[in-house]
Design an enzyme around this catalytic site. Structure first.
Site, PDB file in Angstrom:
ATOM      1  N   LYS A   1     -36.395   7.312 -13.661  1.00  0.00           N
ATOM      2  CA  LYS A   1     -36.504   6.234 -12.655  1.00  0.00           C
ATOM      3  C   LYS A   1     -35.195   6.091 -11.868  1.00  0.00           C
ATOM      4  O   LYS A   1     -35.191   5.980 -10.653  1.00  0.00           O
ATOM      5  CB  LYS A   1     -36.841   4.896 -13.337  1.00  0.00           C
TER       6      LYS A   1
ATOM      7  N   ARG B   1     -24.224   6.446 -23.026  1.00  0.00           N
ATOM      8  CA  ARG B   1     -24.569   5.034 -23.240  1.00  0.00           C
ATOM      9  C   ARG B   1     -24.854   4.799 -24.718  1.00  0.00           C
ATOM     10  O   ARG B   1     -25.477   5.635 -25.371  1.00  0.00           O
ATOM     11  CB  ARG B   1     -25.826   4.690 -22.421  1.00  0.00           C
TER      12      ARG B   1
ATOM     13  N   ARG C   1     -36.174   2.023 -28.391  1.00  0.00           N
ATOM     14  CA  ARG C   1     -36.492   1.635 -27.006  1.00  0.00           C
ATOM     15  C   ARG C   1     -37.837   2.214 -26.584  1.00  0.00           C
ATOM     16  O   ARG C   1     -38.618   1.547 -25.907  1.00  0.00           O
ATOM     17  CB  ARG C   1     -35.408   2.144 -26.049  1.00  0.00           C
TER      18      ARG C   1
ATOM     19  N   ARG D   1     -41.056  -5.242 -16.751  1.00  0.00           N
ATOM     20  CA  ARG D   1     -41.096  -4.439 -17.970  1.00  0.00           C
ATOM     21  C   ARG D   1     -42.140  -4.936 -18.966  1.00  0.00           C
ATOM     22  O   ARG D   1     -42.322  -4.342 -20.015  1.00  0.00           O
ATOM     23  CB  ARG D   1     -39.726  -4.540 -18.640  1.00  0.00           C
TER      24      ARG D   1
ATOM     25  N   ARG E   1     -28.106  12.591 -21.877  1.00  0.00           N
ATOM     26  CA  ARG E   1     -27.699  11.937 -20.619  1.00  0.00           C
ATOM     27  C   ARG E   1     -26.219  11.575 -20.631  1.00  0.00           C
ATOM     28  O   ARG E   1     -25.672  11.094 -21.620  1.00  0.00           O
ATOM     29  CB  ARG E   1     -28.524  10.665 -20.401  1.00  0.00           C
TER      30      ARG E   1
HETATM   31  P1  AP5 Z   1     -32.710   8.633 -15.774  1.00  0.00           P
HETATM   32  O1  AP5 Z   1     -33.012   8.776 -14.312  1.00  0.00           O
HETATM   33  O2  AP5 Z   1     -31.393   8.071 -16.169  1.00  0.00           O
HETATM   34  O3  AP5 Z   1     -33.904   7.872 -16.509  1.00  0.00           O
HETATM   35  P2  AP5 Z   1     -34.395   6.357 -16.420  1.00  0.00           P
HETATM   36  O4  AP5 Z   1     -35.889   6.388 -16.328  1.00  0.00           O
HETATM   37  O5  AP5 Z   1     -33.670   5.621 -15.342  1.00  0.00           O
HETATM   38  O6  AP5 Z   1     -33.995   5.894 -17.870  1.00  0.00           O
HETATM   39  P3  AP5 Z   1     -33.206   4.609 -18.417  1.00  0.00           P
HETATM   40  O7  AP5 Z   1     -32.919   4.907 -19.856  1.00  0.00           O
HETATM   41  O8  AP5 Z   1     -32.047   4.245 -17.557  1.00  0.00           O
HETATM   42  O9  AP5 Z   1     -34.290   3.562 -18.312  1.00  0.00           O
HETATM   43  P4  AP5 Z   1     -34.383   2.318 -19.193  1.00  0.00           P
HETATM   44  O10 AP5 Z   1     -35.532   1.699 -18.546  1.00  0.00           O
HETATM   45  O11 AP5 Z   1     -34.505   2.433 -20.646  1.00  0.00           O
HETATM   46  O12 AP5 Z   1     -32.905   1.697 -19.102  1.00  0.00           O
HETATM   47  P5  AP5 Z   1     -32.372   0.486 -18.256  1.00  0.00           P
HETATM   48  O13 AP5 Z   1     -31.023   0.808 -17.828  1.00  0.00           O
HETATM   49  O14 AP5 Z   1     -33.385   0.040 -17.241  1.00  0.00           O
HETATM   50  O15 AP5 Z   1     -32.908  10.092 -16.422  1.00  0.00           O
HETATM   51  C1  AP5 Z   1     -32.652  10.298 -17.814  1.00  0.00           C
HETATM   52  C2  AP5 Z   1     -31.959  11.669 -18.027  1.00  0.00           C
HETATM   53  O16 AP5 Z   1     -32.881  12.702 -17.679  1.00  0.00           O
HETATM   54  C3  AP5 Z   1     -30.729  11.886 -17.148  1.00  0.00           C
HETATM   55  O17 AP5 Z   1     -29.775  12.570 -17.906  1.00  0.00           O
HETATM   56  C4  AP5 Z   1     -31.228  12.754 -15.978  1.00  0.00           C
HETATM   57  O18 AP5 Z   1     -30.214  13.615 -15.474  1.00  0.00           O
HETATM   58  C5  AP5 Z   1     -32.342  13.540 -16.641  1.00  0.00           C
HETATM   59  N1  AP5 Z   1     -33.461  13.821 -15.736  1.00  0.00           N
HETATM   60  C6  AP5 Z   1     -34.012  12.981 -14.815  1.00  0.00           C
HETATM   61  N2  AP5 Z   1     -35.049  13.569 -14.187  1.00  0.00           N
HETATM   62  C7  AP5 Z   1     -35.169  14.818 -14.749  1.00  0.00           C
HETATM   63  C8  AP5 Z   1     -36.057  15.918 -14.527  1.00  0.00           C
HETATM   64  N3  AP5 Z   1     -37.033  15.872 -13.626  1.00  0.00           N
HETATM   65  N4  AP5 Z   1     -35.896  17.022 -15.290  1.00  0.00           N
HETATM   66  C9  AP5 Z   1     -34.888  17.099 -16.226  1.00  0.00           C
HETATM   67  N5  AP5 Z   1     -34.003  16.086 -16.470  1.00  0.00           N
HETATM   68  C10 AP5 Z   1     -34.147  14.961 -15.743  1.00  0.00           C
HETATM   69  O19 AP5 Z   1     -32.352  -0.672 -19.363  1.00  0.00           O
HETATM   70  C11 AP5 Z   1     -31.387  -0.692 -20.407  1.00  0.00           C
HETATM   71  C12 AP5 Z   1     -31.571  -1.943 -21.266  1.00  0.00           C
HETATM   72  O20 AP5 Z   1     -31.401  -3.137 -20.462  1.00  0.00           O
HETATM   73  C13 AP5 Z   1     -32.958  -2.120 -21.902  1.00  0.00           C
HETATM   74  O21 AP5 Z   1     -33.094  -1.406 -23.106  1.00  0.00           O
HETATM   75  C14 AP5 Z   1     -32.989  -3.647 -22.103  1.00  0.00           C
HETATM   76  O22 AP5 Z   1     -32.214  -4.025 -23.206  1.00  0.00           O
HETATM   77  C15 AP5 Z   1     -32.310  -4.168 -20.846  1.00  0.00           C
HETATM   78  N6  AP5 Z   1     -33.257  -4.431 -19.758  1.00  0.00           N
HETATM   79  C16 AP5 Z   1     -33.306  -3.761 -18.561  1.00  0.00           C
HETATM   80  N7  AP5 Z   1     -34.302  -4.253 -17.797  1.00  0.00           N
HETATM   81  C17 AP5 Z   1     -34.896  -5.229 -18.522  1.00  0.00           C
HETATM   82  C18 AP5 Z   1     -36.031  -6.072 -18.266  1.00  0.00           C
HETATM   83  N8  AP5 Z   1     -36.723  -5.987 -17.122  1.00  0.00           N
HETATM   84  N9  AP5 Z   1     -36.373  -6.963 -19.231  1.00  0.00           N
HETATM   85  C19 AP5 Z   1     -35.670  -7.057 -20.393  1.00  0.00           C
HETATM   86  N10 AP5 Z   1     -34.617  -6.267 -20.696  1.00  0.00           N
HETATM   87  C20 AP5 Z   1     -34.225  -5.363 -19.763  1.00  0.00           C
END
Ligand code: AP5
Length: 213
Positions: free
Chosen positions: A13, A160, A171, A88, A127
């Site tokens: 994402k 991270r 997660r 979410r 990552r």
């Molecule tokens: P990346 O693009 O970083 O993936 P992502 O989908 O953004 O994953 P996140 O882990 O950041 O999402 P998340 O939803 O868990 O974390 P968030 O920060 O929102 O890609 C991942 C890896 O794959 C990278 O290394 C990339 O290079 C590689 N890649 C990408 N595309 C590829 C491809 N096509 N082929 C190969 N490799 C590829 O949330 C973190 C924490 O914050 C949560 O756990 C929670 O505690 C809190 N939080 C955030 N939002 C909320 C909410 N709405 N409500 C409650 N708590 C929340």
């Protein structure tokens, strides 16, 4: 336009939002990035969020909803928003719709990037994130030109805490239980498009753009 990007942790994402915000001239609003920024600045929200994020759990809905709605009230969102990581769960999806309804707006599209469990674990555990600008790399799939250094800003790359295997698995468990149901929520409203996230990054972008068109 208001576009919601859906997908499991590691689905891509953040990677796709960064590209799409340039291609579509929209603003990328990531709940995870906003929370990490609060942590870094040591705000009250950051202090509360830290405990939940470190354990891989959701930050309480009321705090996240308030944070996102505040961000969405800023003038720079007028060109359109790509929401990443929010909503979410169903409560957040309903809160978003209610807040938009008051302004005569709505979510125009929900794009779901589908990736299988094993690939998600590989992506999270490899990552690398820039401590300075937040750009993401992957040690195998999207490596930086110089190991440990961000191509974009020269900042230091780190893993991270919540990408460590045990927390990443937790997660993903929470994602399947709480976030998957909102895929149906948007599908029933006829605004869901699904793309295969297990393709090269550029192909996923093209599929997302075709789907949005
Ligand atoms: P990346 O693009 O970083 O993936 P992502 O989908 O953004 O994953 P996140 O882990 O950041 O999402 P998340 O939803 O868990 O974390 P968030 O920060 O929102 O890609 C991942 C890896 O794959 C990278 O290394 C990339 O290079 C590689 N890649 C990408 N595309 C590829 C491809 N096509 N082929 C190969 N490799 C590829 O949330 C973190 C924490 O914050 C949560 O756990 C929670 O505690 C809190 N939080 C955030 N939002 C909320 C909410 N709405 N409500 C409650 N708590 C929340």
């Amino acid at each position: 336009m208001i576009i919601v990007l859906l997908g499991a942790p590691g689905a891509g994402k953040g990677t796709q939002s960064e590209i799409l915000q340039e291609r579509l001239h929209m603003l990328h609003v990531s709940s995870g990035d906003l929370l990490r920024d609060n942590l870094k600045r040591g705000t009250e929200l950051g202090k509360v969020a830290e405990g939940y994020m470190g354990k891989g759990e959701f930050v309480p809905d009321n705090l996240v909803i308030e944070m996102i709605l505040q961000r969405m009230a800023a003038p720079d969102v007028e060109r359109g928003i790509l929401l990443d990581g929010f909503p979410r769960n169903l409560a957040q999806a309903v809160a978003l719709d209610d807040a938009l309804d008051v302004k005569g707006k709505r979510v125009n599209a929900a794009s779901y990037i589908h990736v299988e469990f094993d690939a998600l674990i590989d992506r999270l555990s490899g990552r690398l994130t820039c401590r300075n600008c937040g750009h993401v790399f992957h040690e195998k799939f999207a490596p930086p030109k110089v190991p440990g250094v961000c191509d974009v800003c020269g900042g230091e790359l780190y893993q991270r805490d919540d990408d460590k295997r045990e927390t990443a698995v937790k997660r993903l468990g929470i994602y399947f239980e709480q976030t998957q149901p909102i895929i149906e929520y948007y599908r029933e409203r006829g605004i869901l498009c699904q793309v295969n996230g297990e393709q090269p990054i550029t192909q996923v972008t093209e599929d997302l753009l075709n789907c949005l068109r």
